[in-house]
Design an enzyme around this catalytic site. Structure first.
Site, PDB file in Angstrom:
ATOM      1  N   SER A 165       0.685  -1.067   0.069  1.00 53.46           N
ATOM      2  CA  SER A 165       0.028   0.226   0.054  1.00 53.46           C
ATOM      3  C   SER A 165       0.955   1.378   0.023  1.00 53.46           C
ATOM      4  O   SER A 165       1.996   1.087   0.253  1.00 53.46           O
ATOM      5  CB  SER A 165      -0.926   0.193   1.188  1.00 53.46           C
ATOM      6  OG  SER A 165      -0.308   0.571   2.304  1.00 53.46           O
ATOM      7  N   SER A 166       0.214   2.329  -0.320  1.00 51.87           N
ATOM      8  CA  SER A 166       0.890   3.459  -0.197  1.00 51.87           C
ATOM      9  C   SER A 166       1.560   4.170   1.191  1.00 51.87           C
ATOM     10  O   SER A 166       2.232   4.988   1.209  1.00 51.87           O
ATOM     11  CB  SER A 166      -0.251   4.800  -0.574  1.00 51.87           C
ATOM     12  OG  SER A 166      -1.277   4.698   0.311  1.00 51.87           O
ATOM     13  N   LYS A 167       0.954   3.394   2.024  1.00 48.71           N
ATOM     14  CA  LYS A 167       1.366   3.818   3.611  1.00 48.71           C
ATOM     15  C   LYS A 167       2.786   3.387   3.868  1.00 48.71           C
ATOM     16  O   LYS A 167       3.331   3.886   4.744  1.00 48.71           O
ATOM     17  CB  LYS A 167       0.549   3.182   4.766  1.00 48.71           C
ATOM     18  CG  LYS A 167      -0.914   3.805   4.478  1.00 48.71           C
ATOM     19  CD  LYS A 167      -1.015   5.041   4.876  1.00 48.71           C
ATOM     20  CE  LYS A 167      -2.611   5.704   4.656  1.00 48.71           C
ATOM     21  NZ  LYS A 167      -2.537   7.295   4.867  1.00 48.71           N
ATOM     22  N   ASP A 168       3.410   2.659   2.866  1.00 49.30           N
ATOM     23  CA  ASP A 168       5.015   2.176   3.126  1.00 49.30           C
ATOM     24  C   ASP A 168       5.706   3.684   2.987  1.00 49.30           C
ATOM     25  O   ASP A 168       6.548   3.830   3.741  1.00 49.30           O
ATOM     26  CB  ASP A 168       5.326   1.241   2.045  1.00 49.30           C
ATOM     27  CG  ASP A 168       4.991  -0.198   2.182  1.00 49.30           C
ATOM     28  OD1 ASP A 168       4.271  -0.512   3.250  1.00 49.30           O
ATOM     29  OD2 ASP A 168       5.153  -0.928   1.415  1.00 49.30           O
ATOM     30  N   ALA A 182       5.323   5.484   6.292  1.00 45.98           N
ATOM     31  CA  ALA A 182       5.942   4.860   7.514  1.00 45.98           C
ATOM     32  C   ALA A 182       7.425   5.214   7.427  1.00 45.98           C
ATOM     33  O   ALA A 182       8.176   5.631   8.219  1.00 45.98           O
ATOM     34  CB  ALA A 182       5.608   3.416   7.503  1.00 45.98           C
TER      35      ALA A 182
END
Ligand code: PMP
Length: 344
Positions: A46-49, A52
């Protein structure tokens, strides 16, 4: 950074530089050309990597984090997974305070990735000491050398997408992008991406996708918080019942709302037409394209970029389950078992 025929030091080197892929069938009757930035190509799917890694590395640069320190966040979703993944590689503890509404699958997934998960009661107010917000805050105060990611209120969430997603899309389209259409949850993705692209060309139109039941669209139009807009909805990762500081409302030209039902059907349609197995909010963003095309938003030579935030595998017990679709009343008649039966 991804390169051909190269051995990578760790999965962290695979974050970002996701592909931009043309949509060929689902938008074939629309005016314009359409391209999807497929964020499930990140190693955590996901884009959340991106946020993070970026937020943790900024804290390292400021000397806030040492090996063995703690990363804290309130999420059972994509951000939790990405933080757990980055923490493993970099040698941090990852502590996630999640709602008791989170599915056991999600909690197991986070534990598999080494996170310490605190399950907090869902039906208490945000300021109750048992709420996941308060538990996260308390853990942050108690643990020296901890970082509270606080993605809805963290400017670094925007910055990660400014330096990553925005720049990549600009380069991948060689500056020819005319529209950016993206979901808004924390707002980090759309705000950071839009900021970079509009600095290159202020005429690019940026359209945010919001859920019915969320306050975001109305707030953008009136700059007032209207509680009447808030009611439960099913799609996760899209819209909000508060105004996130990680949304830069000035970078977004307008918002469009989509329903849970239309988004679910469209997510299924993306798999069947484009061969892309993507999450529920990717269905939402293509649903928004359908509505915008219908409203005459696009011209023949427009180049429209959408962001597909995550992978379809996270929704097997939801959008991609016939039973779930039936239970929500999303099928017109009770759906028959679609698996072919073998005759003996
Ligand atoms: N789709 C999904 C599946 C998400 O998890 C999120 C993040 N909450 C979004 C879209 C929206 O991204 P952002 O938080 O950057 O607005």
């Amino acid at each position: 950074m991804k390169q051909e025929n190269k051995v990578f030091k760790s999965v962290l080197d695979l974050i970002g530089n996701t592909p931009l892929v043309k949509l060929n069938k689902i938008t074939s009757n629309f005016k314009g050309d359409f391209y999807a930035k497929i964020e499930s190509f990140n190693p955590g799917h996901s884009s959340k990597d991106r946020i993070a890694l970026y937020i943790i590395e900024q804290a390292e640069k400021k000397g806030i984090l040492k090996p063995g320190d703690t990363i804290i966040e309130t999420t059972s979703g994509n951000t939790g997974f990405s933080l757990a993944m980055v923490s493993i590689i970099k040698g941090y503890e990852c502590v996630l305070a999640v709602s008791s509404k989170s599915s056991p699958d999600k909690i197991d997934m986070l534990k598999t990735m080494g996170a310490q998960v605190f399950v907090c009661p869902a039906h208490v107010s945000a300021d109750d000491p048992r709420s996941y917000y308060e538990v996260a805050k308390r853990l942050h105060q108690e643990r020296k050398g901890s970082v509270y990611i606080n993605q809805y209120f963290n400017q670094l969430n925007i910055d990660a997408h400014y330096h990553g997603t925005g720049k990549e899309i600009w380069n991948q389209t060689e500056g020819t992008i005319t529209h950016l259409v993206a979901c808004s949850g924390t707002g980090g993705t759309i705000s950071g991406t839009a900021k970079y692209i509009k600095e290159q060309n202020p005429n690019v139109k940026v359209i945010g996708v919001d859920a019915f039941g969320s306050v975001i669209k109305k707030y953008h139009e009136t700059r007032e918080f209207d509680e009447k807009e808030i009611y439960p909805y099913r799609i996760e990762g899209l819209g909000k019942n508060l105004i996130p500081a990680a949304t830069d409302f000035d970078t977004i030209d307008e918002f469009i709302k989509v329903t849970d039902e239309d988004s679910a059907h469209t997510a299924r349609q993306i798999a069947k037409t484009e061969g892309m197995f993507v999450g529920y909010t990717s269905g939402a963003v293509v649903q928004a394209l359908k509505q915008l095309n219908e409203a005459g938003e696009f011209k023949e030579d427009d180049k429209v970029v959408v962001i597909f935030p995550d992978h379809g595998s996270r929704y097997m017990s939801k959008v991609y389950s016939d039973k779930w679709m039936n239970d929500q009343g999303f099928f017109d008649s009770v759906h028959e078992e679609t698996v072919e039966k073998v005759q003996y």
